[in-house]
Scaffold this motif. Structure first.
Motif, short mmCIF file in Angstrom:
data_model
loop_
_atom_site.label_atom_id
_atom_site.label_comp_id
_atom_site.label_asym_id
_atom_site.label_seq_id
_atom_site.Cartn_x
_atom_site.Cartn_y
_atom_site.Cartn_z
N ILE A 1 6.34 -17.43 6.73
CA ILE A 1 4.97 -17.50 6.16
C ILE A 1 4.06 -16.62 7.00
CG2 ILE A 1 2.91 -18.45 4.96
CD1 ILE A 1 5.37 -18.78 3.46
N SER A 2 3.80 -15.50 7.00
CA SER A 2 3.06 -14.42 7.61
C SER A 2 1.56 -14.45 7.24
CB SER A 2 3.92 -13.18 7.88
OG SER A 2 3.24 -12.27 8.64
N SER A 3 0.92 -13.31 7.83
CA SER A 3 -0.47 -13.19 7.47
C SER A 3 -0.80 -11.69 7.59
CB SER A 3 -1.06 -13.89 8.49
OG SER A 3 -2.70 -13.67 8.30
N LEU A 4 -2.01 -11.29 6.75
CA LEU A 4 -2.62 -10.09 7.19
C LEU A 4 -2.75 -9.65 8.73
CD1 LEU A 4 -4.94 -9.68 4.16
CD2 LEU A 4 -3.06 -8.50 4.54
N LEU A 5 -3.10 -10.88 9.36
CA LEU A 5 -3.21 -10.71 10.81
C LEU A 5 -2.26 -10.23 11.69
CD1 LEU A 5 -5.86 -13.61 11.18
CD2 LEU A 5 -6.21 -11.34 10.73
N VAL B 1 12.83 -13.32 5.02
CA VAL B 1 12.01 -12.88 4.24
C VAL B 1 10.86 -13.18 4.54
CG1 VAL B 1 10.53 -13.12 1.88
CG2 VAL B 1 13.30 -13.25 1.85
N GLU B 2 9.49 -12.20 4.51
CA GLU B 2 8.61 -12.45 5.34
C GLU B 2 7.33 -12.44 4.08
OE1 GLU B 2 4.98 -10.18 8.29
OE2 GLU B 2 6.57 -9.19 7.60
N ALA B 3 6.55 -13.41 4.07
CA ALA B 3 5.51 -13.64 3.02
C ALA B 3 4.26 -13.23 3.57
CB ALA B 3 5.61 -14.87 2.21
N VAL B 4 3.73 -12.31 3.18
CA VAL B 4 2.42 -12.14 3.94
C VAL B 4 1.17 -12.37 3.21
CG1 VAL B 4 1.18 -10.08 4.84
CG2 VAL B 4 3.54 -10.03 4.63
N MET B 5 0.35 -13.36 3.65
CA MET B 5 -0.68 -14.00 3.17
C MET B 5 -2.08 -13.49 3.35
SD MET B 5 1.55 -16.17 2.08
CE MET B 5 0.43 -17.02 0.93
N PRO B 6 -2.97 -13.37 2.44
CA PRO B 6 -4.49 -13.20 2.59
C PRO B 6 -5.08 -14.55 3.08
CG PRO B 6 -4.01 -13.69 0.21
CD PRO B 6 -2.63 -13.84 0.81
N MET B 7 -6.27 -14.70 3.16
CA MET B 7 -6.79 -15.96 3.42
C MET B 7 -6.69 -16.96 2.26
SD MET B 7 -10.61 -17.13 4.65
CE MET B 7 -10.52 -16.35 6.30
N VAL B 8 -5.96 -18.04 2.46
CA VAL B 8 -5.53 -18.98 1.72
C VAL B 8 -6.77 -20.07 1.81
CG1 VAL B 8 -3.87 -20.51 0.66
CG2 VAL B 8 -3.40 -18.09 1.38
#
Length: 244
Positions: free
Chosen positions: A137-141, A178-185
């Motif tokens: 679980i990744s991030s835009l950052l 797999v990388e899941a790129v998240m916005p602010m949740v």
């Protein structure tokens, strides 16, 4: 979830996205091993969902993870998916007076070192499965950092590159990375920050749906615009990320 391999281990499952992933996977008939630090929330999760087993685990104790992984692999031979969801972010500048070395170490250990060590420890077991998944679980950052989150941004960038390297190493095997790129949740970690945050339940739903597509990178919610901005307007994206 179509194509889901066996039992799924979810870290950070006592709150936020991890909790929603554990709930939704169990509701879909997937056995779950939920890890977290909040014992009461884990107990409530297990009571509500018979397919969920829980274990209290502090990922800051990195040295204990290989031994725990061996126990989990032996206890759950059907374990075929690991979702690294646990994360911590101190929304502070690096020079903030109340942000010290212990805070830096905790962010790095939980966000980056623990996923690396846990993946390494479980890899022989996962490789023995016909198919398996390692999900970060990744991030835009990880792609565009912000000033009040230098260490968090660095850990997510490291997790992104670790996943890419692991994917290359595992080519030809049955293990998919797999990388899941998240916005602010909207989670306890982001309380009081940002607007128009993606609900944690919706984030989990999109992650689970995305895993069935066999893509190596999932752009969740508004993060779906990231590839376009990175290609066409990286400066605009960087300025937007500094607004929080």
């Amino acid at each position: 979830m179509s194509g889901q391999p066996g039992r799924t281990l979810v870290t950070g499952a006592s709150s936020g996205i991890g909790l929603e992933l554990a709930r939704q996977l169990a509701q879909a008939g997937v056995p779950v091993l939920a890890l977290g630090r909040n014992v009461e929330r884990l107990q409530a999760l297990q009571k509500a969902h018979p397919l969920v087993d829980t274990t209290a685990c502090d990922l800051r104790d990195v040295a204990a993870l290989p031994g725990l992984a061996a126990l989990w692999a032996a206890r759950y031979p059907d374990l075929g998916c690991v979702i690294h969801c646990a994360g911590v972010q101190h929304n502070l500048r690096l020079d903030a007076v109340d942000y010290g070395a212990a805070n830096v170490r905790a962010e790095v250990d939980i966000n980056l070192v623990a996923p690396m060590v846990l993946t390494q420890a479980l890899l022989p077991h996962l490789l023995a499965q016909q198919q398996a998944l390692v999900v970060h679980i990744s991030s835009l950052l990880a792609y565009v950092p912000k000033s009040r989150g230098a260490v968090y941004s660095a850990t997510k960038a490291g997790l992104h590159l670790f996943g890419d390297a692991l994917r290359v190493q595992l080519q030809g095997s049955g293990v998919r990375v797999v990388e899941a790129v998240m916005p602010m949740v909207d989670t306890p970690m982001t309380a009081g920050r940002g607007r128009n945050k993606l609900p944690a339940a919706e984030a989990a739903r999109q992650i689970i749906a995305g895993l069935a597509t066999h893509k190596s990178r999932l752009w969740i919610g508004r993060a779906c615009w990231m590839p376009v901005f990175l290609r066409l307007a990286p400066g605009l994206l960087a300025r937007a990320m500094q607004q929080d």
